[in-house]
Scaffold this motif. Structure first.
Motif, short mmCIF file in Angstrom:
data_model
loop_
_atom_site.label_atom_id
_atom_site.label_comp_id
_atom_site.label_asym_id
_atom_site.label_seq_id
_atom_site.Cartn_x
_atom_site.Cartn_y
_atom_site.Cartn_z
N ALA A 1 -45.93 -3.88 -95.08
CA ALA A 1 -46.26 -3.03 -93.93
C ALA A 1 -45.06 -2.75 -93.05
O ALA A 1 -45.03 -1.76 -92.32
N ALA A 2 -44.03 -3.61 -93.11
CA ALA A 2 -42.84 -3.39 -92.29
C ALA A 2 -42.01 -2.23 -92.79
O ALA A 2 -41.16 -1.72 -92.05
N TYR A 3 -42.22 -1.79 -94.02
CA TYR A 3 -41.37 -0.77 -94.62
C TYR A 3 -42.12 0.51 -94.95
O TYR A 3 -41.62 1.34 -95.70
N VAL A 4 -43.32 0.68 -94.41
CA VAL A 4 -44.06 1.92 -94.63
C VAL A 4 -43.59 2.94 -93.60
O VAL A 4 -44.26 3.19 -92.60
N GLY A 5 -42.42 3.50 -93.84
CA GLY A 5 -41.90 4.53 -92.95
C GLY A 5 -41.92 5.90 -93.57
O GLY A 5 -41.58 6.89 -92.92
N HIS A 6 -42.35 5.99 -94.83
CA HIS A 6 -42.32 7.27 -95.54
C HIS A 6 -43.22 8.31 -94.89
O HIS A 6 -42.91 9.50 -94.89
N MET A 7 -44.35 7.87 -94.35
CA MET A 7 -45.32 8.81 -93.83
C MET A 7 -44.81 9.55 -92.60
O MET A 7 -45.23 10.66 -92.32
N LEU A 8 -43.92 8.93 -91.85
CA LEU A 8 -43.37 9.57 -90.66
C LEU A 8 -42.13 10.40 -90.96
O LEU A 8 -41.63 11.08 -90.08
N VAL B 1 -32.83 6.64 -90.85
CA VAL B 1 -33.51 5.91 -91.92
C VAL B 1 -32.74 4.62 -92.25
O VAL B 1 -33.34 3.53 -92.34
N VAL B 2 -31.43 4.73 -92.43
CA VAL B 2 -30.63 3.56 -92.80
C VAL B 2 -30.68 2.50 -91.70
O VAL B 2 -30.91 1.31 -91.97
N PHE B 3 -30.49 2.91 -90.46
CA PHE B 3 -30.49 1.96 -89.35
C PHE B 3 -31.85 1.30 -89.19
O PHE B 3 -31.95 0.08 -88.98
N SER B 4 -32.92 2.08 -89.30
CA SER B 4 -34.27 1.54 -89.11
C SER B 4 -34.61 0.51 -90.16
O SER B 4 -35.13 -0.58 -89.86
N TYR B 5 -34.31 0.81 -91.42
CA TYR B 5 -34.65 -0.12 -92.49
C TYR B 5 -33.77 -1.36 -92.45
O TYR B 5 -34.23 -2.47 -92.73
N ALA C 1 -35.19 -3.47 -89.60
CA ALA C 1 -36.46 -4.11 -89.97
C ALA C 1 -36.23 -5.26 -90.95
O ALA C 1 -36.83 -6.34 -90.81
N CYS C 2 -35.36 -5.04 -91.92
CA CYS C 2 -35.09 -6.08 -92.92
C CYS C 2 -34.44 -7.30 -92.26
O CYS C 2 -34.87 -8.44 -92.48
N ALA C 3 -33.43 -7.07 -91.43
CA ALA C 3 -32.76 -8.19 -90.76
C ALA C 3 -33.71 -8.92 -89.82
O ALA C 3 -33.69 -10.16 -89.72
N GLY C 4 -34.54 -8.17 -89.11
CA GLY C 4 -35.48 -8.79 -88.18
C GLY C 4 -36.50 -9.66 -88.88
O GLY C 4 -36.76 -10.80 -88.45
N TYR C 5 -37.08 -9.17 -89.97
CA TYR C 5 -38.09 -9.95 -90.69
C TYR C 5 -37.49 -11.20 -91.32
O TYR C 5 -38.08 -12.28 -91.28
N ILE C 6 -36.32 -11.06 -91.92
CA ILE C 6 -35.70 -12.20 -92.58
C ILE C 6 -35.32 -13.28 -91.57
O ILE C 6 -35.61 -14.47 -91.75
N SER C 7 -34.67 -12.87 -90.48
CA SER C 7 -34.25 -13.85 -89.48
C SER C 7 -35.44 -14.49 -88.78
O SER C 7 -35.42 -15.69 -88.48
#
Length: 375
Positions: free
Chosen positions: A129-136, A162-166, A169-175
């Motif tokens: 759910a953290a990476y469902v950005g395609h719809m926007l 797109v690059v910054f957002s993903y 999100a990836c860094a935030g979830y992992i940390s």
């Protein structure tokens, strides 16, 4: 263009997006009710009897969610999105700082960082759910084009977003996951806030922890309209319900700006173009999107009135999803099923298929595409 090429028909993609949005919004409603009721009842125990969970859902729906979901333009939600991000940042810093302090103090022993067990894969379906950005993506692209008035500059801005957002999100979830495990080890809950006591040693409420619960509900409330917008626009497109009333413009009012192309318009543009799908080159926007009219965002004239049928559709969708969410108590299994059945194809499999269908995709990206499809 790519969605239509891979899905075969626009209806396939529309159905995936619509049901993904509906189930996600139901899950958001459940989480909003749980977090808000827990935080408010903990901070103000007297509200437990006067403001139950279902009443909180009704209150949030009428006062906040319905007005925000009726907002027509994406950029009008920037301020509320900023408040949601600030709320998430507080909870993030609270858990990360606690995990760092406990780790430095060696309060958690024998942490197995590379342990693989049966809960990993259900966890991944939830993290999808953290990476469902395609719809926007179409709406964000239209906003970039509206702001820059230049296709090449808009494409560069879109790529950066797109690059910054993903990456964020990836860094935030992992940390965040590492911090939770560092703080509580193998005893960490799926919702890490459940590991923190809600009362101090003297019996008084743990204000900072309960404030985390409350602010997470605030973040979910302000994220709800962004997710809902995709399902709203998809349903309106399929049912052919216009956003604006016809014949409502006044003398001197400017015509509405072009809005992102709908699925049917993309199909018509693709039919005119013929077969073939190529990757967008530097300075080139997708051909079918241009042909179908993806230009500045659909803000329209401020004097234009919202279609009554469109408003009724929005109210019906919001009330239905929130009503279901208010009646359900534990939606964790359904959310995992949603991530596995809808979220994973939308986030991984379809994007990988897009790369494979592009004629000019480099070999390295084709390997990435196969990983996405097979993963």
């Amino acid at each position: 263009e790519a969605w239509v090429r891979v899905g075969g028909t626009a209806a396939t993609v529309d159905a995936i997006i619509f049901f993904e949005v509906v189930i996600t919004c139901i899950g958001f409603t459940i989480l909003i009710a749980d977090y808000a009721s827990f935080g408010l009842h903990g901070l103000f125990p007297r509200l437990r009897g006067t403001l139950p969970r279902t009443a909180l859902v009704a209150l949030f729906t009428l006062l906040i969610l319905l007005p925000l979901c009726l907002v027509r333009e994406l950029n009008k939600l920037s301020k509320t999105s900023g408040l949601g991000l600030c709320s998430i940042l507080y909870a993030y810093m609270y858990v990360v700082s606690d995990g760092l302090s406990r780790s430095l103090a060696h309060e958690v022993e024998e942490m197995q960082w590379f342990l693989l067990h049966g809960q990993v894969f259900p966890m991944l379906t939830t993290f999808v759910a953290a990476y469902v950005g395609h719809m926007l993506a179409p709406a964000i692209w239209a906003q970039c084009l509206d702001a820059t008035k230049d296709a090449e500059g808009a494409w560069v801005s879109f790529q950066r977003i797109v690059v910054f957002s993903y990456m964020l999100a990836c860094a935030g979830y992992i940390s965040f996951g590492i911090a939770g495990y560092a703080a509580f080890g193998e005893h960490v809950e799926a919702n890490v806030l459940k590991n923190y006591p809600v009362h101090e040693s003297d019996g008084s409420p743990a204000v900072w922890t309960l404030l985390c619960w409350l602010l997470i509900s605030v973040a979910l409330v302000f994220s709800y309209p962004l997710i809902f917008r995709c399902g709203r626009d998809t349903a309106a497109d399929v049912l052919r319900i216009p956003m604006y009333s016809s014949g409502c413009s006044h003398a001197g009012a400017s015509p509405p700006l072009a809005r992102p192309a709908t699925s049917s318009e993309l199909e018509q543009a693709l039919a005119r173009q013929g077969p073939g799908l190529s990757s967008p080159r530097r300075g080139e926007i997708p051909r079918a999107a241009s042909a179908a009219g993806v230009r500045p965002s659909g803000e329209g004239s401020p004097r234009q009135q919202t279609s009554r049928r469109w408003a009724v559709l929005v109210v019906a969708l919001v009330c239905t999803t929130n009503g279901i969410g208010a009646c359900l108590g534990d939606f964790g299994m359904v959310l995992s099923l949603r991530g596995a059945v809808l979220g994973c194809p939308l986030c991984f499999m379809l994007p990988g298929a897009l790369l494979l269908r592009c004629a000019q995709t480099p070999r390295s990206w084709r390997m990435v595409a196969w990983v996405l499809v097979l993963f």
